[in-house]
Structures are given as structure tokens and as C-alpha cells.
Design a protein around this motif. Structure first.
Motif, PDB file in Angstrom:
ATOM      1  N   PHE A 125     -20.797 -52.753 -31.530  1.00 25.53           N
ATOM      2  CA  PHE A 125     -21.870 -53.727 -31.323  1.00 25.53           C
ATOM      3  C   PHE A 125     -23.192 -53.014 -31.040  1.00 25.53           C
ATOM      4  O   PHE A 125     -24.229 -53.320 -31.634  1.00 25.53           O
ATOM      5  CB  PHE A 125     -21.489 -54.672 -30.176  1.00 25.53           C
ATOM      6  CG  PHE A 125     -22.501 -55.744 -29.946  1.00 25.53           C
ATOM      7  CD1 PHE A 125     -22.563 -56.857 -30.773  1.00 25.53           C
ATOM      8  CD2 PHE A 125     -23.431 -55.629 -28.913  1.00 25.53           C
ATOM      9  CE1 PHE A 125     -23.505 -57.838 -30.579  1.00 25.53           C
ATOM     10  CE2 PHE A 125     -24.378 -56.605 -28.720  1.00 25.53           C
ATOM     11  CZ  PHE A 125     -24.419 -57.709 -29.547  1.00 25.53           C
ATOM     12  N   SER A 126     -23.155 -52.023 -30.133  1.00 29.37           N
ATOM     13  CA  SER A 126     -24.373 -51.261 -29.798  1.00 29.37           C
ATOM     14  C   SER A 126     -24.940 -50.551 -31.021  1.00 29.37           C
ATOM     15  O   SER A 126     -26.154 -50.527 -31.236  1.00 29.37           O
ATOM     16  CB  SER A 126     -24.076 -50.187 -28.751  1.00 29.37           C
ATOM     17  OG  SER A 126     -23.658 -50.760 -27.574  1.00 29.37           O
ATOM     18  N   THR A 154     -18.489 -60.032 -31.258  1.00 28.61           N
ATOM     19  CA  THR A 154     -17.975 -58.698 -31.581  1.00 28.61           C
ATOM     20  C   THR A 154     -17.201 -58.153 -30.373  1.00 28.61           C
ATOM     21  O   THR A 154     -17.732 -58.103 -29.263  1.00 28.61           O
ATOM     22  CB  THR A 154     -19.133 -57.723 -31.911  1.00 28.61           C
ATOM     23  OG1 THR A 154     -19.969 -58.337 -32.872  1.00 28.61           O
ATOM     24  CG2 THR A 154     -18.620 -56.399 -32.438  1.00 28.61           C
ATOM     25  N   HIS A 198     -22.632 -57.959 -39.414  1.00 32.07           N
ATOM     26  CA  HIS A 198     -22.847 -57.953 -37.962  1.00 32.07           C
ATOM     27  C   HIS A 198     -24.322 -58.144 -37.632  1.00 32.07           C
ATOM     28  O   HIS A 198     -24.694 -58.889 -36.740  1.00 32.07           O
ATOM     29  CB  HIS A 198     -22.397 -56.619 -37.348  1.00 32.07           C
ATOM     30  CG  HIS A 198     -20.929 -56.381 -37.444  1.00 32.07           C
ATOM     31  ND1 HIS A 198     -20.011 -57.059 -36.690  1.00 32.07           N
ATOM     32  CD2 HIS A 198     -20.215 -55.528 -38.216  1.00 32.07           C
ATOM     33  CE1 HIS A 198     -18.789 -56.637 -36.992  1.00 32.07           C
ATOM     34  NE2 HIS A 198     -18.892 -55.712 -37.915  1.00 32.07           N
ATOM     35  N   ARG A 226     -23.729 -60.348 -27.371  1.00 29.17           N
ATOM     36  CA  ARG A 226     -22.419 -59.929 -27.867  1.00 29.17           C
ATOM     37  C   ARG A 226     -21.452 -61.115 -27.880  1.00 29.17           C
ATOM     38  O   ARG A 226     -20.692 -61.304 -28.830  1.00 29.17           O
ATOM     39  CB  ARG A 226     -21.876 -58.802 -26.991  1.00 29.17           C
ATOM     40  CG  ARG A 226     -20.769 -58.026 -27.670  1.00 29.17           C
ATOM     41  CD  ARG A 226     -20.365 -56.840 -26.839  1.00 29.17           C
ATOM     42  NE  ARG A 226     -18.915 -56.780 -26.734  1.00 29.17           N
ATOM     43  CZ  ARG A 226     -18.268 -56.245 -25.720  1.00 29.17           C
ATOM     44  NH1 ARG A 226     -18.935 -55.742 -24.690  1.00 29.17           N
ATOM     45  NH2 ARG A 226     -16.958 -56.213 -25.713  1.00 29.17           N
ATOM     46  N   MET A 257     -26.305 -61.084 -35.702  1.00 33.03           N
ATOM     47  CA  MET A 257     -27.135 -60.844 -34.503  1.00 33.03           C
ATOM     48  C   MET A 257     -28.510 -61.481 -34.664  1.00 33.03           C
ATOM     49  O   MET A 257     -29.022 -62.127 -33.747  1.00 33.03           O
ATOM     50  CB  MET A 257     -27.324 -59.333 -34.293  1.00 33.03           C
ATOM     51  CG  MET A 257     -26.095 -58.631 -33.779  1.00 33.03           C
ATOM     52  SD  MET A 257     -26.388 -56.841 -33.818  1.00 33.03           S
ATOM     53  CE  MET A 257     -24.719 -56.297 -33.446  1.00 33.03           C
ATOM     54  N   SER A 264     -17.531 -52.930 -28.109  1.00 38.12           N
ATOM     55  CA  SER A 264     -18.858 -52.743 -27.533  1.00 38.12           C
ATOM     56  C   SER A 264     -19.632 -51.611 -28.218  1.00 38.12           C
ATOM     57  O   SER A 264     -20.830 -51.720 -28.445  1.00 38.12           O
ATOM     58  CB  SER A 264     -18.713 -52.464 -26.033  1.00 38.12           C
ATOM     59  OG  SER A 264     -19.953 -52.098 -25.491  1.00 38.12           O
ATOM     60  N   PHE A 319     -27.727 -58.255 -23.355  1.00 38.04           N
ATOM     61  CA  PHE A 319     -26.750 -57.569 -24.223  1.00 38.04           C
ATOM     62  C   PHE A 319     -25.421 -58.328 -24.256  1.00 38.04           C
ATOM     63  O   PHE A 319     -24.872 -58.615 -25.313  1.00 38.04           O
ATOM     64  CB  PHE A 319     -26.549 -56.132 -23.706  1.00 38.04           C
ATOM     65  CG  PHE A 319     -25.618 -55.296 -24.528  1.00 38.04           C
ATOM     66  CD1 PHE A 319     -26.089 -54.559 -25.606  1.00 38.04           C
ATOM     67  CD2 PHE A 319     -24.248 -55.241 -24.219  1.00 38.04           C
ATOM     68  CE1 PHE A 319     -25.224 -53.778 -26.365  1.00 38.04           C
ATOM     69  CE2 PHE A 319     -23.381 -54.467 -24.977  1.00 38.04           C
ATOM     70  CZ  PHE A 319     -23.870 -53.732 -26.048  1.00 38.04           C
ATOM     71  N   SER A 320     -24.918 -58.685 -23.069  1.00 37.12           N
ATOM     72  CA  SER A 320     -23.594 -59.329 -23.005  1.00 37.12           C
ATOM     73  C   SER A 320     -23.628 -60.732 -23.630  1.00 37.12           C
ATOM     74  O   SER A 320     -22.669 -61.153 -24.281  1.00 37.12           O
ATOM     75  CB  SER A 320     -23.114 -59.410 -21.561  1.00 37.12           C
ATOM     76  OG  SER A 320     -24.099 -60.078 -20.781  1.00 37.12           O
TER      77      SER A 320
END
Ligand SMILES: [Zn+2]
Ligand SMILES: [Zn+2]
Ligand SMILES: [Zn+2]
Length: 329
Positions: free
Chosen positions: A66-67, A60, A34, A55, A38, A63, A51-52
């Protein structure tokens, strides 16, 4: 410096300027598909990603997950700005290494003849690719280094580093050309005392074959064409390479001027034959202790001689043009 070289600005980064990760910590942070995805998405983006958007780019669904992964990267590898997430230099280096294939791939290409003549005998050369290197062999003569036990080839003309990405979308001849360019960059850095891998100080040392014979074929004692060798060893990383002394002269201004005035561009050696002018010269060892030697390059009857002293610097340059008088600078 580019305008974005502002990593030391803590207000942008929220990271102290002297923050360092140990290698173990850095690899622990990177040990996730992951997070690599990123970094790659951020590296390919033209600017910060919200952020969105990040993602969506990574794909992913969860959420929270992902965070969690993103927060692991924020700090050393990624900075958070008012406009979104942005890759930092350390993150770029990681993605550059991953995409070069140097740490993840090991393609092999079998011996292939390419349409370039051996500098010494004119026979076609062949190239092999294995373990991040292109090995060049003459199909007829002894080359510079004779038999190459590591690659099952004769007439070894040299080994040029090339990351796996370098053989993608290229023919063997194009890969060889890319390896020349890549090798010249490496050689120029080394000749200037800068480690081509990490930029730290390089230690250099000269070696002279005590019992060197002839120069038409590799000597029986050291199995090389030239008696004088140069060795580079990084004071910081594990970079450690040696070769013919000519590499050390690659950045000499008089030599570059001599070659380019005669249509040879040693940094882009496509116009000449399989091995560039930097490894075709005459050498004369004047003294071994202290070291002193003369290296003479010839093009179309003109010659340039460089006398090198004990500190491996050029102490005298002599140009002798065909039919003209010798000139000393
Ligand atoms: Zn040959
Ligand atoms: Zn020798
Ligand atoms: Zn280094």
C-alpha cells in the motif's frame, strides 16, 4: 477561485510549483489498479484521509505494498498534509475522466424514437448512441444533413457529444436532453474561442458552399442545409469540430436577449422542438471575399438579423417586430 485553489503553496505540498510530468511518466504512475482506487477514494473523501483510513477505504491488506503505491502518487496527483493525504487537481482530472466513462467504456444504444418532434416537419425524432455521441434523426424529412452514412439513418438532425456516464440511469429522451445541455456548454465555449476539452485558444474558420442550392432540403453540393459553416480547431489538443455557422452566434448578447424575451432559452432547449433555435435561421451570403453574411432568426413573426463581417464578429443587429418598424443598433 475556491479557497482550496492553493496548489502553488509548496509548504503544503512539498512539491515545487513548476513540477511537470511527461505524459509517459504520468501514465506510468497511473498504470495500477491500486493507485486508481486510491485516487478515487481520495476524490470521494470530503477532506484529507489518514494513512489508515485511506488503506481501509481501498481495502489493501499489505501495508508495505500500500505504501509503495501511495508514494508513487504523492507529488503530482496527491499531496501529503499534516491531516493526511489529499487529492490534487491533476488527480481529480484523472478520476473525473475515468468516472465519465469516456476513456474506459463504449456503450451502444440502438435507434429509439423519442417523444420530441422534428423542428422542421413535426415527425418524431429518433436517437442512437454510439462512440460517445448521440445522433439525432428525423423519421420523416431530410433533417439538416440528409442521410447519415455513419449511423445508417436518414434525416440527420445533428450529432451531440455525451460521455458514456450521460446515458446511465437515463431514458433515451433524458439522454437527449442531457446531450443538449452538454452540447450547449461545448458550443458556448467554442463560440467564445475556448477549447471545450483543454481550454486553450481555438482557431476558427468559416466556409461557404460555392454552389449552394435552396434551403428546404440539404444542398446536393455540400449535403447541408446551410451554406455557411464554422470550423473550430484547438491550437493545443486534437479538438477539431465543425457545423452550421449558427453555433458561432450562440453567445451573441442581442440574440440571447431576443430569444429569451420570447420564452426560448437556448442553453436549456427543452421547451422547443428536437433541435434548438440555434440551428433554425435564414442565411444570406452577402460576399465571400471578404466574408460577409446575414443570419436571421424568427420567433412568432418577430425577426432578429445579425450581419457578420470578415473577422466573424457581428457588425450590425436588426430587430423587426411583427407590425413594427425595423430597428437597427
Ligand atoms: Zn423532419
Ligand atoms: Zn451547399
Ligand atoms: Zn484543446
Amino acid at each position: 477561485m475556491t479557497p482550496d485553489d492553493t496548489e502553488s503553496d509548496p509548504s503544503r505540498d512539498g512539491v515545487p510549483t513548476d513540477e511537470m510530468l511527461s505524459p509517459e511518466e504520468a501514465f506510468a504512475v497511473l498504470g495500477s489498479d491500486h493507485r486508481i482506487a486510491m485516487l478515487r477514494a481520495l476524490g470521494e473523501a470530503d477532506g484529507p484521509l489518514a494513512f489508515s483510513d485511506l488503506r481501509a477505504a481501498v481495502g489493501t491488506r499489505d501495508s508495505g505494498q500500500f505504501s509503495y503505491h501511495l508514494n508513487k502518487l504523492v507529488g503530482h496527483f496527491v499531496r501529503q498534509t499534516p491531516d493526511g493525504y489529499e487529492i490534487r487537481r491533476a488527480g481529480e482530472r484523472v478520476i473525473e475522466a475515468v468516472l465519465s466513462g469516456a476513456v474506459t467504456e463504449s456503450p451502444v444504444r440502438d435507434a429509439t424514437a423519442v417523444d420530441r418532434p422534428c423542428h422542421y416537419c413535426g415527425a418524431p425524432v429518433e436517437v442512437r448512441y454510439h462512440e460517445d455521441r448521440i445522433r439525432v434523426h428525423c423519421t420523416d424529412c431530410e433533417g439538416i444533413y440528409g442521410a447519415d452514412e455513419r449511423a445508417d439513418g436518414n434525416g440527420h438532425l445533428g450529432t451531440l457529444p455525451l460521455p458514456p456516464a450521460g446515458v446511465q440511469h437515463r431514458t433515451p429522451a433524458e439522454s437527449l436532453q442531457a446531450a443538449y445541455v452538454w452540447g450547449e456548454l461545448t458550443g458556448m465555449a467554442s463560440a467564445s474561442g475556448v477549447c471545450p476539452r483543454c481550454s486553450a485558444v481555438l482557431d476558427e474558420s468559416v466556409s461557404v458552399c460555392a454552389d449552394h442550392e435552396a434551403r428546404s432540403e440539404p444542398c446536393e453540393e455540400c449535403v447541408e442545409r446551410y451554406a455557411v459553416g464554422i470550423h473550430f480547431e484547438c491550437t493545443n489538443c486534437i479538438y477539431d469540430r465543425g457545423g452550421a455557422f449558427g453555433v458561432k452566434l450562440l453567445t451573441n448578447t442581442d440574440l440571447l436577449a431576443f430569444l429569451t424575451a420570447r420564452g426560448i432559452n437556448p442553453v436549456e432547449p427543452s421547451a422547443r422542438s428536437a433541435i434548438g433555435a440555434m440551428v433554425d435561421y435564414e442565411e444570406e451570403v452577402l460576399s465571400t471575399d471578404p466574408f460577409e453574411a446575414r443570419f436571421t432568426f424568427a420567433v412568432d413573426g418577430d425577426t432578429l438579423s445579425l450581419r457578420v463581417g470578415d473577422d466573424l464578429a457581428v457588425v450590425e443587429t436588426t430587430v423587426d417586430e411583427a407590425g413594427g418598424e425595423a430597428r437597427r443598433d
